[in-house]
Design a protein around this motif. Structure first.
Motif, short mmCIF file in Angstrom:
data_model
loop_
_atom_site.label_atom_id
_atom_site.label_comp_id
_atom_site.label_asym_id
_atom_site.label_seq_id
_atom_site.Cartn_x
_atom_site.Cartn_y
_atom_site.Cartn_z
N LEU A 744 0.96 -1.13 -0.06
CA LEU A 744 -0.03 0.49 -0.02
C LEU A 744 0.30 1.48 0.14
O LEU A 744 0.71 1.97 -0.79
N ASN A 745 2.23 0.71 0.32
CA ASN A 745 2.73 2.29 0.74
C ASN A 745 3.41 3.10 -0.59
O ASN A 745 3.78 3.71 -0.63
N LYS A 746 3.89 1.76 -1.11
CA LYS A 746 4.70 1.45 -2.95
C LYS A 746 3.21 1.95 -3.49
O LYS A 746 4.03 2.82 -4.28
N SER A 747 2.47 1.87 -3.82
CA SER A 747 1.57 2.00 -4.44
C SER A 747 0.82 3.84 -4.05
O SER A 747 0.11 4.33 -5.31
N VAL A 748 0.47 3.57 -2.46
CA VAL A 748 -0.24 5.12 -2.24
C VAL A 748 0.78 6.07 -2.02
O VAL A 748 0.71 5.58 -0.12
N PRO A 749 1.99 6.70 -2.25
CA PRO A 749 3.10 7.27 -1.05
C PRO A 749 2.60 8.38 -0.26
O PRO A 749 3.34 7.92 0.61
N GLU A 750 1.41 8.87 -0.23
CA GLU A 750 0.89 9.93 0.72
C GLU A 750 0.56 8.92 1.97
O GLU A 750 0.63 10.15 2.98
N LEU A 751 0.58 8.07 2.04
CA LEU A 751 -0.15 6.75 3.21
C LEU A 751 1.05 6.75 3.91
O LEU A 751 1.35 6.91 4.97
N LYS A 752 2.01 6.76 3.19
CA LYS A 752 4.06 6.76 3.34
C LYS A 752 4.07 7.94 4.24
O LYS A 752 4.85 7.46 5.98
N GLU A 753 3.79 8.83 3.46
CA GLU A 753 3.69 10.01 4.38
C GLU A 753 3.19 10.31 5.53
O GLU A 753 3.58 11.03 6.64
N GLU A 754 2.14 9.78 5.11
CA GLU A 754 0.87 10.66 6.64
C GLU A 754 0.92 9.46 8.00
O GLU A 754 1.31 9.87 9.17
N GLU A 755 2.26 8.20 7.51
CA GLU A 755 2.25 7.36 8.66
C GLU A 755 3.09 7.89 9.21
O GLU A 755 3.29 8.15 10.68
N GLU A 756 4.67 8.40 8.79
CA GLU A 756 5.84 8.49 9.00
C GLU A 756 5.53 9.79 9.69
O GLU A 756 6.20 10.21 10.61
N GLU A 757 4.86 10.80 9.24
CA GLU A 757 4.01 11.95 9.72
C GLU A 757 3.36 12.05 11.54
O GLU A 757 4.00 12.65 12.48
N ILE A 758 2.63 10.90 12.03
CA ILE A 758 2.66 10.53 12.41
C ILE A 758 3.26 9.57 13.31
O ILE A 758 3.29 10.79 14.78
N GLN A 759 4.01 8.80 13.27
CA GLN A 759 4.50 8.40 14.05
C GLN A 759 5.99 9.38 14.12
O GLN A 759 6.38 9.30 15.64
#
Length: 884
Positions: A744-759
């Motif tokens: 999912l993170n690879k397919s939708v990069p903004e998901l990883k961005e959001e996750e890293e933001e929260i972390q």
């Protein structure tokens, strides 16, 4: 002169005309001949020679393991494959050169008028240089030998789809089957081989490769009976002597493995007649002994052959195998004591062959185990496990048996020790002291003998150096190499005996007191550990004092109670192991009855009754079975054991309860497949509340997440997957959830961005008044890090001469380097420093050709950053907090 010049000019013109006429962009008889000739006898020839050199290198380096069925092919060794890069890379380069320079895809001039069918087929073919297909196939073989199997698969598939020559295509199919075998893709390999066979006759030159590949396909899966006819066929077709004796030996091993000992013996004899290398000849003779069938004749001839092998000086390092073969013959003749002796000699003679030593120990252990002599069996199984590798057949079963025996022997030792302690405690003081004083006298005598040995050894050592001085003079006078010089050789023998005594060739020969098994002086005594002191007093460690032996004796009522509890627990466990692990019902009954006879009120009374009920039922002793049935039902009517005995459906009811969760999961899974996602979510929630701790709950959780992913937005999907990871960190479903999140993170990069933001907000804290560092992150592979650090230090000296900044570099991972400058009193000071440093010319010059990050960071956050190692995560925190 003028005439010669004209001649040279004319020749040059002709050569140039020929070369221009042979361009790969033209398709004429001349160009096809030129490119075919150049491909074959120049580039392809050199590539093929390099390939043959690599294959020979593989054959020469490969070492056969005769303790297993030999490998049909020598290319299976990963370590050897790594050494073939020079030869195989050259092969690939040459093949590639043929393909890129000499490929002819241009169409020839079309003949006027109507073409024949053959002419039309020739005109429409995609390639007009026959060596292109061969070059692709050669490239694939080189990739295969390098163990680049996935690349080889793609190349071979290309050959199959594009090759014009039928033989080349079929050869590519054979190599594709081999590649799939090496990858463990046996279903695909089998499909290819069956397809080839169904396609009609295979070219005669490929029959050996086809049949050996088919045989290897079966061998790798342990299907030995199926491998035999294929290898037999290959053996009838092969011409090379080295292949003949290798295939014959493997065929003999397969017949031996499948129980046809007569055929195996005949084949081993055939191997010997072919005069192979000595190691194969030796193992053929050894294996002939192993395939001896006692029902088919006497063993005199085999024993005579083994005796010759034993006397042959070439076989000193193989004596362990010879004795083992002797043991196998004796065992098959039911001469068990003789077999035991040979197996022990084999283990004792084994110096460097760990697998053989392990097999010998295992043979001894198996005999003791079959004779129900569990204590010596445990010793030998334990030794066998320590020498055998994990690839040995049934290694896990052997290990499990060893562990069970170790537990059994531990409990037996507890009973024996506690009984001995209670016996000594029951003696009179005089009897007790006499026993202890006798033990102490034995210890003193052993120490005296050890001191004498040490004095003799010191004397021998002094004599050794004196003799060595004289010996060297003799050697210099006689002038011969050590092993050709009688004086030197005799000196060596005598000095060895003086220094070490008459030592047998075995492990740890330098030590007179060995920790491993010594078959000629096995005493059965274990080293006693220093016992803990009783009554809270410090333990006495001096084995030559009476107190050492008195300190743990159960001399009062409370100590006797503890001792009895240890005995009762050990007896119960002995009975349990006999019954559950070794199916030794007689000894299990004896242990449980001994427990209840000695301790009628022991804490294991009820479970021991149930064990005795089951054991007597198994032995069909109806009287004793009913006796224990009545004891349980009348004495413990509400117990689980009573319910099991009185209600035949009791287990069915329990299983029915256990099956409810399975039925619920199957229902939810079927609903998921039908697209009923809300039902799946609700069923998973119900399972979570009703079946706490059940093994199926991780599956429910993942299925729920999948349902959410199919019916709700992607963020809800990711959140539910993270719940699987958090709630069940040790489950296979956690790994699956992580794989989906990565996708999912690879397919939708903004998901990883959001996750890293929260972390980032969770792990980092903002405090602008804390001590800060300047931090620069660079790729050390793209920049001269040492020069950059040097420039930063110079910048500090030039601009901040009064301040001693500490500049350091450390690795973040394989490619990223962190450079820090510390310390700054606040974030404001650190920010001002950063602005001035980054604007400096020579710093900009160093950084202009690489991507880099520069931050300010508090000391607390820097420790978190080094542990987390995510630059992008801190970058988000930095931008949110410092660049607002």
């Amino acid at each position: 002169m003028i005439r010669n010049k004209i001649l040279h000019t004319g020749l040059a013109f002709i050569v140039l005309s020929l070369i221009s006429g042979c361009s790969a962009e033209k398709n004429t008889n001349l160009s096809r001949a030129y490119h075919g000739l150049t491909s074959h006898y120049n580039i392809f020839f050199n590539g093929y020679e390099s390939f043959k050199k690599g294959v020979k290198k593989t054959d020469d380096a490969f070492i056969d393991d005769y303790s297993k069925i030999l490998s049909l092919f020598t290319y299976v060794d990963e370590d050897i494959a790594k050494q073939l890069a020079p030869e195989m890379d050259r092969t690939i380069q040459k093949a590639y050169k043929v393909i890129t320079i000499h490929s002819i895809t241009a169409k020839p001039e079309r003949k006027k008028g109507e073409m024949t069918e053959a002419e039309e087929a020739f005109y429409n073919q995609p390639e007009f240089n026959r060596w292109i297909d061969d070059s692709y196939l050669l490239m694939a073989k080189a990739q295969f030998y390098k163990h680049d199997f996935h690349i080889a698969v793609n190349t071979l598939k290309f050959v199959i789809s594009e090759a014009l020559d039928e033989k080349t295509r079929k050869e590519a199919y054979i190599w594709l089957a081999r590649t799939n075998c090496e990858l463990g893709e046996f279903r695909e390999a089998g499909r290819i081989l069956q397809f080839l066979e169904d396609q009609g006759p295979i070219p005669e030159k490929l029959m050996v490769d086809f049949n050996t590949t088919y045989a290897d396909f079966f061998l790798k899966q342990g299907e030995y009976s199926e491998a035999i006819p294929r290898l037999t066929q290959a053996l009838s077709e092969v011409r090379r002597k080295k292949d003949k004796y290798r295939y014959t030996f493997i065929l003999a091993q397969l017949h031996e493995e499948t129980g046809d000992n007569g055929k195996a013996s005949d084949l081993y004899r055939n191997v010997i007649r072919m005069n192979p290398p000595y190691e194969m000849t030796f193992n053929s003779r050894i294996n002939m002994a192993g395939s001896y069938d006692a029902s088919q004749g006497n063993s005199d001839e085999i024993k005579k052959d083994l005796k010759k092998l034993l006397k042959d000086k070439k076989n000193i390092e193989y004596q362990d195998q010879i004795y083992y073969a002797y043991g196998n013959v004796s065992f098959k003749e039911n001469k068990i004591e003789e077999a035991l002796d040979y197996y022990k000699k084999s283990a004792s003679a084994s110096v460097s062959n760990s697998r053989q030593k392990g097999k010998s120990y295992l043979a001894v252990a198996d005999i003791y185990f079959e004779r129900l002599e569990y204590q010596p069996a445990q010793t030998y199984y334990d030794s066998a496990v320590s020498f055998l590798d994990k690839e040995f057949p049934d290694y896990e079963k052997i290990t499990s048996k060893s562990e069970n025996l170790t537990e059994l022997v531990r409990h037996i030792n507890i009973v024996e020790l506690e009984d001995s302690l209670q016996m000594v405690a029951g003696m009179t003081d005089q009897e007790r002291y006499e026993l202890i004083d006798g033990i102490i006298r034995d210890i003193n005598e052993q120490e005296r003998l050890e001191r004498e040995r040490e004095i003799n050894q010191q004397y021998n050592t002094m004599s050794y150096y004196e003799n060595e001085r004289r010996f060297r003079g003799d050697i210099q006078r006689e002038g011969n190499w050590y092993f050709y010089n009688p004086t030197a050789l005799n000196f060596g023998r005598n000095e060895f005996r003086q220094k070490w005594g008459e030592r047998k060739l075995e492990d740890n020969w330098r030590r007179s007191n060995k920790s491993t098994i010594s078959f000629e002086s096995f005493s059965g005594q274990e080293n006693m550990e220093t016992p803990a002191g009783g009554n809270g007093k410090p333990a006495v460690a001096d084995k030559k004092s009476r107190e050492y032996y008195l300190q743990n004796l159960p001399v009062n009522d409370s100590m006797i109670v503890l001792s009895d509890k240890r005995i009762a627990s050990a007896l119960y466990n002995i009975g349990r192991i006999y019954k559950d692990d070794f199916l030794d019902y007689e000894r299990a009954v004896q242990s449980f009855e001994d427990l209840n006879r000695r301790y009628p009120d022991n804490e294991f009374l009820l479970p021991s009754f149930y064990y005795l009920y089951e054991l007597n039922k198994e032995k069909q002793n109806l009287t004793r079975e009913n006796h224990y049935r009545n004891l349980i039902v009348s004495g413990y009517p509400d117990s689980e054991y009573a319910k099991i005995i009185t209600d035949p459906e009791y287990f069915v009811k329990i299983r029915s309860e256990e099956n409810k969760v399975k039925v619920l999961y199957e229902s939810a899974y079927d609903a998921f497949r039908r697209g009923q996602y809300e039902y799946v979510i609700s069923q998973s929630t119900i399972a979570d509340s009703l079946f706490k701790g059940d093994d199926l709950l991780p599956k429910f959780k993942l299925l729920k997440a999948m349902a959410i992913g199919s019916s709700q937005d992607i963020r809800a999907y990711k959140y539910s997957l993270n719940e699987v990871i958090t709630d069940y960190p040790d489950s296979p479903e956690k790994i699956k959830a992580e794989e989906i999140i990565a996708f999912l993170n690879k397919s939708v990069p903004e998901l990883k961005e959001e996750e890293e933001e929260i972390q980032a907000q969770e792990i980092y804290t903002y405090n602008d008044s804390a001590v800060h560092l300047f931090m620069l992150v660079v790729n050390r592979l793209e920049i001269d890090v040492n020069q950059l650090i040097f420039n930063i230090i110079n910048f500090n000296l030039d601009n901040y001469p009064q301040i001693e900044y500490d500049t350091q570099g450390e690795m973040l991972n394989d490619s990223l380097q962190v450079i820090t400058v510390r310390d700054f009193a606040s974030s404001t000071d650190a920010s001002e420093y950063t602005r001035r440093l980054i604007a400096t010319g020579n710093i900009q010059d160093e950084l202009q050709n690489t991507r880099f990050y520069h931050f300010i960071i508090s000391e607390e956050n820097f420790a978190t950053f080094i542990n987390d190692k995510s630059v992008t995560k801190y970058d988000k925190f930095f931008k949110n907090q410092y660049l607002r």
